[in-house]
Design a protein around this motif. Structure first.
Motif, PDB file in Angstrom:
ATOM      1  N   PHE A 192       1.001  -1.185   0.019  1.00  0.00           N
ATOM      2  CA  PHE A 192       0.010   0.038  -0.056  1.00  0.00           C
ATOM      3  C   PHE A 192       0.749   1.157  -0.148  1.00  0.00           C
ATOM      4  O   PHE A 192       0.484   2.458  -0.638  1.00  0.00           O
ATOM      5  CB  PHE A 192      -0.877  -0.088   1.236  1.00  0.00           C
ATOM      6  CG  PHE A 192      -2.278  -0.756   1.129  1.00  0.00           C
ATOM      7  CD1 PHE A 192      -2.417  -1.852   0.006  1.00  0.00           C
ATOM      8  CD2 PHE A 192      -3.178  -1.025   2.041  1.00  0.00           C
ATOM      9  CE1 PHE A 192      -3.211  -2.764  -0.183  1.00  0.00           C
ATOM     10  CE2 PHE A 192      -4.181  -2.021   2.015  1.00  0.00           C
ATOM     11  CZ  PHE A 192      -4.104  -2.788   0.711  1.00  0.00           C
ATOM     12  N   LEU A 240     -11.206  -1.070  -0.899  1.00  0.00           N
ATOM     13  CA  LEU A 240     -10.011  -0.813  -1.588  1.00  0.00           C
ATOM     14  C   LEU A 240      -9.965  -0.709  -2.950  1.00  0.00           C
ATOM     15  O   LEU A 240      -8.993  -0.146  -3.532  1.00  0.00           O
ATOM     16  CB  LEU A 240      -9.074  -2.129  -1.165  1.00  0.00           C
ATOM     17  CG  LEU A 240      -8.579  -2.093   0.324  1.00  0.00           C
ATOM     18  CD1 LEU A 240      -7.880  -3.401   0.389  1.00  0.00           C
ATOM     19  CD2 LEU A 240      -7.695  -1.100   0.782  1.00  0.00           C
ATOM     20  N   LEU A 294      -8.283   2.635  -3.675  1.00  0.00           N
ATOM     21  CA  LEU A 294      -6.818   2.309  -3.922  1.00  0.00           C
ATOM     22  C   LEU A 294      -6.479   2.307  -5.391  1.00  0.00           C
ATOM     23  O   LEU A 294      -5.638   2.856  -6.153  1.00  0.00           O
ATOM     24  CB  LEU A 294      -6.647   1.112  -3.126  1.00  0.00           C
ATOM     25  CG  LEU A 294      -4.817   0.673  -2.963  1.00  0.00           C
ATOM     26  CD1 LEU A 294      -4.152   1.678  -2.204  1.00  0.00           C
ATOM     27  CD2 LEU A 294      -4.578  -0.683  -2.621  1.00  0.00           C
TER      28      LEU A 294
END
Length: 314
Positions: free
Chosen positions: A31, A276, A280
């Motif tokens: 990450f 996510l 992300l």
């Protein structure tokens, strides 16, 4: 009993992937790299478009706004997520949780509208090239950009204020990676039925309507592409459209699954993965899909690099 007496929770505990400590250690490194690459890619786009006068046209100015949103969106989520992944349990204050949820909704809502407007811009440019300067003049462009940002503020203000108006009397453990509406709502000590109806209707308007408009725009664009005489041109246009549709499907699809039913029966791990996907992956992929594959962006980057080399020769 009065609400203020019920609202005894002063802070929340974000659990993240605390049930999988070995996974947390690995995810921290992944990450961190993703966050740094996301920042680098989007900042490069913002700088290039700001400095290159030839890119001051609606298509690239939309991209610049999208990059600003993606940088902001990632910065609201990723630093706190990295802290969560580096510790077993992370404390976050009531106010900090409110602020994080507000800005997630603000930038997420703004991106929903921006992606729809970008699809409309491409539709107008490809399907109505002669009328495009009139359809997407500076005044129309500014109105669309203002609509995106103001709508994001309105969505965030209404939803965050409503969620945190509920009493929270314990437990205070958020089984998620950050302060997002569905996991926080599960901790409310009150009937949230009306809010869930609002969330359903709001998701239809904010997520589903732009997504449907994007699909309709790209269907029209694909029909226009099929009429192109050049096979190479068709292949390139199909590749670009496929990339765009992959990005918007990932963003809208997972956001829709998360917010359409805030108290859905998905497992915490599934909810984490869905969050996510749009928090992300989308900010990471957007620079690659929309800009860094674009020939004009590459030319502008090379031009700026050569200008820098000429000013500061080795």
């Amino acid at each position: 009993m009065k609400r203020q007496n019920q609202s005894s929770v002063a802070e929340f505990i974000i659990l993240g992937f605390s049930n999988f400590p070995e996974l947390q250690e690995r995810l921290f490194g992944v990450f961190l790299v993703v966050y740094l690459v996301t920042l680098l890619g989007n900042v490069i786009i913002i700088v290039i478009i700001s400095l290159e006068q030839s890119l001051h046209v609606p298509m690239y100015l939309f991209l610049q706004n999208l990059s600003v949103v993606d940088v902001s969106f990632s910065t609201v989520i990723m630093p706190e997520m990295l802290v969560v992944l580096s510790t077993e349990k992370t404390l976050i204050s009531f106010i900090s949780c409110f602020a994080q949820m507000y800005f997630i909704l603000f930038f997420g809502g703004t991106e929903c509208f921006l992606l729809g407007e970008m699809a409309y811009d491409r539709f107008a440019a490809i399907c109505h090239p002669l009328n495009y300067p009139m359809i997407m003049n500076r005044r129309v462009f500014m109105k669309l950009i203002m609509f995106s940002w103001v709508s994001g503020i309105m969505v965030a203000t209404v939803q965050t204020t409503w969620v945190f108006s509920f009493p929270f009397c314990g437990p205070n453990e958020i089984n998620h990676l950050f302060c997002e509406t569905p996991p926080v709502l599960e901790l409310a000590c009150a009937d949230t039925f009306l809010f869930e109806i609002y969330a359903f209707m709001g998701t239809i308007l904010i997520v589903m309507v732009p997504f449907v408009l994007i699909l309709l725009s790209y269907i029209r664009i694909l029909f226009a592409i099929l009429k192109m005489p050049s096979a190479t041109g068709r292949q390139k246009a199909f590749s670009t459209c496929a990339s765009h549709l992959t990005s918007v499907t990932l963003f809208y699809g997972t956001a829709n699954m998360t917010y359409l039913q805030p108290k859905s029966g998905y497992s915490p791990e599934t909810k984490n993965l869905m969050s996510l996907s749009y928090s992300l992956l989308t900010p990471l992929l957007n620079p690659l899909i929309y800009s860094l594959r674009n020939s004009e962006m590459k030319k502008a980057l090379m031009k700026l690099w050569l200008r820098k080399v000429d000013l500061h020769p080795f």
